[in-house]
Design an enzyme around this catalytic site. Sequence first.
Site, PDB file in Angstrom:
ATOM      1  N   HIS A  82     -27.090  20.843  85.752  1.00 20.76           N
ATOM      2  CA  HIS A  82     -28.289  20.016  85.739  1.00 20.76           C
ATOM      3  C   HIS A  82     -28.828  19.925  87.149  1.00 20.76           C
ATOM      4  O   HIS A  82     -28.082  19.699  88.098  1.00 20.76           O
ATOM      5  CB  HIS A  82     -27.968  18.614  85.209  1.00 20.76           C
ATOM      6  CG  HIS A  82     -29.173  17.730  85.139  1.00 20.76           C
ATOM      7  ND1 HIS A  82     -30.053  17.772  84.101  1.00 20.76           N
ATOM      8  CD2 HIS A  82     -29.636  16.799  86.004  1.00 20.76           C
ATOM      9  CE1 HIS A  82     -31.024  16.900  84.317  1.00 20.76           C
ATOM     10  NE2 HIS A  82     -30.800  16.295  85.460  1.00 20.76           N
ATOM     11  N   ASP A 161     -32.021   4.954  77.909  1.00 19.57           N
ATOM     12  CA  ASP A 161     -32.596   5.626  79.077  1.00 19.57           C
ATOM     13  C   ASP A 161     -34.073   5.927  78.857  1.00 19.57           C
ATOM     14  O   ASP A 161     -34.879   5.822  79.772  1.00 19.57           O
ATOM     15  CB  ASP A 161     -31.846   6.920  79.392  1.00 19.57           C
ATOM     16  CG  ASP A 161     -32.479   7.650  80.568  1.00 19.57           C
ATOM     17  OD1 ASP A 161     -32.482   7.084  81.670  1.00 19.57           O
ATOM     18  OD2 ASP A 161     -33.013   8.760  80.376  1.00 19.57           O
ATOM     19  N   ARG A 168     -39.335   2.336  84.486  1.00 15.87           N
ATOM     20  CA  ARG A 168     -39.118   2.615  85.918  1.00 15.87           C
ATOM     21  C   ARG A 168     -40.278   3.405  86.508  1.00 15.87           C
ATOM     22  O   ARG A 168     -40.702   3.166  87.640  1.00 15.87           O
ATOM     23  CB  ARG A 168     -37.804   3.391  86.098  1.00 15.87           C
ATOM     24  CG  ARG A 168     -36.572   2.524  85.884  1.00 15.87           C
ATOM     25  CD  ARG A 168     -35.314   3.380  85.775  1.00 15.87           C
ATOM     26  NE  ARG A 168     -35.135   4.217  86.946  1.00 15.87           N
ATOM     27  CZ  ARG A 168     -34.530   5.411  86.940  1.00 15.87           C
ATOM     28  NH1 ARG A 168     -34.051   5.911  85.824  1.00 15.87           N
ATOM     29  NH2 ARG A 168     -34.413   6.088  88.054  1.00 15.87           N
ATOM     30  N   SER A 183     -28.889   7.313  84.622  1.00 22.47           N
ATOM     31  CA  SER A 183     -29.863   7.963  83.750  1.00 22.47           C
ATOM     32  C   SER A 183     -29.468   9.419  83.497  1.00 22.47           C
ATOM     33  O   SER A 183     -29.442   9.897  82.356  1.00 22.47           O
ATOM     34  CB  SER A 183     -31.244   7.876  84.420  1.00 22.47           C
ATOM     35  OG  SER A 183     -32.176   8.734  83.819  1.00 22.47           O
ATOM     36  N   LYS A 187     -27.192  11.074  79.879  1.00 25.76           N
ATOM     37  CA  LYS A 187     -27.733  12.152  79.031  1.00 25.76           C
ATOM     38  C   LYS A 187     -26.803  13.363  79.012  1.00 25.76           C
ATOM     39  O   LYS A 187     -26.628  14.007  77.978  1.00 25.76           O
ATOM     40  CB  LYS A 187     -29.131  12.549  79.527  1.00 25.76           C
ATOM     41  CG  LYS A 187     -30.188  11.505  79.130  1.00 25.76           C
ATOM     42  CD  LYS A 187     -31.555  11.840  79.685  1.00 25.76           C
ATOM     43  CE  LYS A 187     -31.602  11.566  81.173  1.00 25.76           C
ATOM     44  NZ  LYS A 187     -32.941  11.455  81.745  1.00 25.76           N
TER      45      LYS A 187
HETATM   46  N1  URA Z   1     -33.998  12.442  86.185  1.00 27.04           N
HETATM   47  C1  URA Z   1     -33.512  11.619  85.241  1.00 27.04           C
HETATM   48  O1  URA Z   1     -33.155  12.051  84.159  1.00 27.04           O
HETATM   49  N2  URA Z   1     -33.428  10.301  85.515  1.00 27.04           N
HETATM   50  C2  URA Z   1     -33.793   9.783  86.690  1.00 27.04           C
HETATM   51  O2  URA Z   1     -33.668   8.598  86.884  1.00 27.04           O
HETATM   52  C3  URA Z   1     -34.299  10.646  87.675  1.00 27.04           C
HETATM   53  C4  URA Z   1     -34.388  11.978  87.387  1.00 27.04           C
END
Ligand code: URA
Length: 449
Positions: A82, A161, A168, A183, A187
Amino acid sequence: MAFVDIILKKKEGLPLTDEEIRLFAEGAATGSVPDYQLSALLMAICFQGLDARETTTLTMEMMKSGDQVDLSGINDICVDKHSTGGVGDTTTLVVVPLVAACGAHVAKLSGRGLGHTGGTLDKIESVPGCRIDLSEEQFIEQVKDIGCAVIGQTKNLCPADKSLYAIRDVTGTVGCVPLIASSIISKKLASGAGAIVLDVKTGSGALMHTLEDSVKLAETMVAIGRHAGKPVYALVTGMDQPLGTHVGNALEVKEAVDILSGRAAGDLLEVSLELGSRMLMAVGKAESVEDGKRQMTEAIQSGAGLRKLSEMFRAQGASADVCQDVSLLPQAPVQIPVPAPRDGYVVSMDTTEIGYCAQHIGAGRVTKADTIDPAVGLVMQVRLGDYVRAGEPMCTLHLRNRSQADAAVRAMQEAVCIGEKAPEKRPLVYAFVSADETIYAEGYGPEKN
Ligand code: URA
Ligand code: CA
């Protein structure tokens, strides 16, 4: 407990209990706590922070707020990667086929472009016929069959999230290490990977602009992985210029194909080899970074990596073999060079602005409802430290129509800073973070800051 008491507690800088954090994640996921209270708590967290336990608890509660993908049918540990997001950052399309060609299994859920950064799903969809909306069964079958798949999220992953991120985004609370870390990792955990390699970008095109913040984010994510019992490794890599030379969806697919064909090299390949070797090591398919890089280099030379990408595109519906013939990718009708405004060295780039330039000419969405133009974007012809003469092209814009040219040329001339003195050479990889240690590139440890 009234939710306002949780807000007050964090406002005072006190740690929240696991139960209070659970109420926060549940309130976000179900909508039972109103957005204004969620916003207030998010802002209090930005000012007061979360400790390691609170951050891990928030991550696990966000992960549990929705579905989780079960990859146990694959009979091998799946490894995921990621990136925190960048410009010209096509590593997924280089690394995934290469590590799959070296025997690893990659079941990857990717995202769309966000703000100035590109998204892998949009790139894959620029391949004629290629789909990212496979069912979970098709996804798992494909990984078992050919070793890799990259698709969009099918299930309802991490609804906590989803709502917190949307809040946010509009309340000035994105840039906060524990919130970003929870966050991202929630995931990744929900998508079922057995091991995770993170590419945390640092510099003018990254979420985090300073090395200190980037390393802190990397260390926080690796620590959450340790608490969750998942091996997580992170590289902190430079995003002070677009990573590859190509920015834009079909253009980035072309660059990935060129790299896997052995026709192109450079920073995108180097970072891909760094990430891929850690992915192979994480699932026991390589003994060392050198061994992993050697295996992947062989997979480029033998054509095995390119064949894997071609198999993946075909399995996901591609109607044309762009891996054999990149001219089958969508192409923009207008190409315009951006001349250097004066003689000098390329001393810095505002990489975020380069990303916005690509977004505004149609490679990204400016509003949620926009559709992407797969063909457009830009190809950089200079890197940091290059010497250019006035009038020489710094990059070529690939446009849908000529009316976009003037604004885009101006934006690029402003984004690339030319000066008298050559800039210092910077490393591609600034740091490697594992559960045991953080290893910095020479000259970049905290004592030198
Ligand atoms: N990518 C994400 O998935 N979450 C964040 O808070 C920032 C970047
Ligand atoms: Ca991304």
